[in-house]
Design a protein around this motif. Structure first.
Motif, mmCIF file in Angstrom:
data_model
loop_
_atom_site.group_PDB
_atom_site.id
_atom_site.type_symbol
_atom_site.label_atom_id
_atom_site.label_comp_id
_atom_site.label_asym_id
_atom_site.label_seq_id
_atom_site.Cartn_x
_atom_site.Cartn_y
_atom_site.Cartn_z
ATOM 1 N N LEU A 143 5.365 8.872 15.991
ATOM 2 C CA LEU A 143 4.525 7.676 15.933
ATOM 3 C C LEU A 143 3.292 7.909 15.057
ATOM 4 O O LEU A 143 2.847 6.993 14.355
ATOM 5 N N SER A 144 2.770 9.118 15.084
ATOM 6 C CA SER A 144 1.619 9.451 14.246
ATOM 7 C C SER A 144 1.974 9.343 12.763
ATOM 8 O O SER A 144 1.180 8.841 11.961
ATOM 9 N N GLU A 145 3.141 9.812 12.389
ATOM 10 C CA GLU A 145 3.578 9.705 10.992
ATOM 11 C C GLU A 145 3.821 8.248 10.601
ATOM 12 O O GLU A 145 3.502 7.847 9.485
ATOM 13 N N CYS A 146 4.387 7.463 11.505
ATOM 14 C CA CYS A 146 4.573 6.029 11.222
ATOM 15 C C CYS A 146 3.216 5.371 10.967
ATOM 16 O O CYS A 146 3.061 4.593 10.026
ATOM 17 N N TRP A 147 2.233 5.697 11.792
ATOM 18 C CA TRP A 147 0.893 5.141 11.640
ATOM 19 C C TRP A 147 0.276 5.588 10.320
ATOM 20 O O TRP A 147 -0.383 4.804 9.637
ATOM 21 N N SER A 148 0.474 6.849 9.960
ATOM 22 C CA SER A 148 -0.079 7.376 8.711
ATOM 23 C C SER A 148 0.514 6.652 7.501
ATOM 24 O O SER A 148 -0.202 6.337 6.542
ATOM 25 N N ILE A 149 1.805 6.365 7.547
ATOM 26 C CA ILE A 149 2.457 5.639 6.459
ATOM 27 C C ILE A 149 1.883 4.224 6.357
ATOM 28 O O ILE A 149 1.608 3.729 5.263
ATOM 29 N N LEU A 150 1.663 3.583 7.502
ATOM 30 C CA LEU A 150 1.057 2.246 7.487
ATOM 31 C C LEU A 150 -0.364 2.289 6.937
ATOM 32 O O LEU A 150 -0.776 1.390 6.193
ATOM 33 N N GLU A 151 -1.129 3.323 7.286
ATOM 34 C CA GLU A 151 -2.484 3.457 6.739
ATOM 35 C C GLU A 151 -2.455 3.638 5.226
ATOM 36 O O GLU A 151 -3.298 3.090 4.509
ATOM 37 N N ASN A 152 -1.500 4.418 4.730
ATOM 38 C CA ASN A 152 -1.373 4.602 3.286
ATOM 39 C C ASN A 152 -1.059 3.283 2.594
ATOM 40 O O ASN A 152 -1.622 2.985 1.540
ATOM 41 N N LEU A 153 -0.156 2.503 3.182
ATOM 42 C CA LEU A 153 0.176 1.200 2.589
ATOM 43 C C LEU A 153 -1.036 0.273 2.610
ATOM 44 O O LEU A 153 -1.293 -0.449 1.645
ATOM 45 N N ARG A 154 -1.802 0.306 3.705
ATOM 46 C CA ARG A 154 -3.013 -0.507 3.792
ATOM 47 C C ARG A 154 -4.019 -0.075 2.723
ATOM 48 O O ARG A 154 -4.636 -0.916 2.075
ATOM 49 N N GLU A 155 -4.144 1.223 2.498
ATOM 50 C CA GLU A 155 -5.071 1.723 1.476
ATOM 51 C C GLU A 155 -4.656 1.262 0.083
ATOM 52 O O GLU A 155 -5.495 0.886 -0.735
ATOM 53 N N ILE A 156 -3.364 1.259 -0.184
ATOM 54 C CA ILE A 156 -2.873 0.797 -1.482
ATOM 55 C C ILE A 156 -3.232 -0.671 -1.691
ATOM 56 O O ILE A 156 -3.693 -1.068 -2.758
ATOM 57 N N VAL A 157 -3.057 -1.491 -0.655
ATOM 58 C CA VAL A 157 -3.314 -2.922 -0.770
ATOM 59 C C VAL A 157 -4.811 -3.214 -0.844
ATOM 60 O O VAL A 157 -5.265 -3.971 -1.700
ATOM 61 N N GLU A 158 -5.605 -2.591 0.054
ATOM 62 C CA GLU A 158 -7.040 -2.900 0.106
ATOM 63 C C GLU A 158 -7.793 -2.416 -1.125
ATOM 64 O O GLU A 158 -8.753 -3.045 -1.548
ATOM 65 N N ASP A 159 -7.393 -1.294 -1.689
ATOM 66 C CA ASP A 159 -8.096 -0.756 -2.852
ATOM 67 C C ASP A 159 -7.532 -1.282 -4.168
ATOM 68 O O ASP A 159 -7.927 -0.832 -5.233
ATOM 69 N N ASP A 160 -6.614 -2.227 -4.102
ATOM 70 C CA ASP A 160 -5.995 -2.834 -5.288
ATOM 71 C C ASP A 160 -5.437 -1.776 -6.240
ATOM 72 O O ASP A 160 -5.595 -1.866 -7.457
ATOM 73 N N LEU A 161 -4.770 -0.783 -5.673
ATOM 74 C CA LEU A 161 -4.167 0.248 -6.509
ATOM 75 C C LEU A 161 -2.902 -0.276 -7.180
ATOM 76 O O LEU A 161 -2.533 0.168 -8.256
ATOM 77 N N ILE A 162 -2.243 -1.213 -6.532
ATOM 78 C CA ILE A 162 -1.055 -1.849 -7.103
ATOM 79 C C ILE A 162 -1.232 -3.355 -6.944
ATOM 80 O O ILE A 162 -1.628 -3.833 -5.884
ATOM 81 N N ASP A 163 -0.929 -4.102 -7.981
ATOM 82 C CA ASP A 163 -1.003 -5.554 -7.925
ATOM 83 C C ASP A 163 0.345 -6.069 -7.418
ATOM 84 O O ASP A 163 1.292 -6.233 -8.180
ATOM 85 N N PHE A 164 0.420 -6.292 -6.095
ATOM 86 C CA PHE A 164 1.676 -6.716 -5.500
ATOM 87 C C PHE A 164 2.081 -8.111 -5.945
ATOM 88 O O PHE A 164 3.267 -8.424 -5.998
#
Length: 182
Positions: A143-164
């Motif tokens: 569950l910790s790894e699942c949460w970490s993956i979700l945090e990484n995805l959130r970081e990508i979206v919030e910091d505009d690293l990729i224009d989805f």
């Protein structure tokens, strides 16, 4: 020394084959998720390097950053005037080391210890408290790894690293061309 050997023997004799199989499955799934998490973390650092150094996130720039530029210090400086390290950051290495060598083995050991305890029935259920705790301790790394993956995805979206939005538009165009109405 004999006391320690006796305690370890008693703990291991109380662990069922089914629990060991469950732990093996969780270890394999968690290892897969650790690989995905580490890959995401590296991708984030590559994208952040390009963003901080005013480079477009093209395929060529991402590959050269991954293979060469991202391992050094970038032009970006923090509030203390220090240049930032990206792929060789202490956070990236330290988090992985702590997870794999300390935290996750400790949770698995707690799971083994709890499953070897005498059965403690939970009133009005067919569950045993020791087995519930053993399962929870065994599931925490996953569950910790699942949460970490979700945090990484959130970081990508919030910091505009990729224009989805741009990627979504391209995917829609590809689907329309593929269906023949584009």
């Amino acid at each position: 020394m004999e006391l320690i050997n006796e305690i370890i023997t008693q703990i291991l004799l109380g662990v069922s084959h089914a629990h060991l199989v469950d732990m093996g499955v969780v270890v394999i799934l968690t290892t897969t998720l650790v690989f995905i998490d580490a890959s995401q973390r590296v991708a984030i650092e590559v994208l952040r390097y390009n963003l901080d150094n005013s480079r477009k996130n093209t395929v060529v720039n991402c590959i050269t950053t991954l293979l060469w530029y991202g391992w050094g210090r970038g032009n970006y400086t923090n509030e203390h005037g220090e240049s930032k390290r990206y792929l060789m950051s202490e956070r990236l290495r330290g988090d992985l080391l702590v997870k794999l060598c300390i935290q996750y083995p400790a949770w698995m050991l707690l799971s083994v210890i709890f499953v070897s305890l005498p059965d403690i029935p939970i009133p009005t259920t067919e569950l045993f408290a020791d087995q519930v705790f053993a399962f929870v301790f065994m599931a925490i790394p996953f569950l910790s790894e699942c949460w970490s993956i979700l945090e990484n995805l959130r970081e990508i979206v919030e910091d505009d690293l990729i224009d989805f939005g741009k990627w979504y538009g391209r995917m829609i165009e590809i689907v329309k061309v593929w269906r023949g109405n584009g």
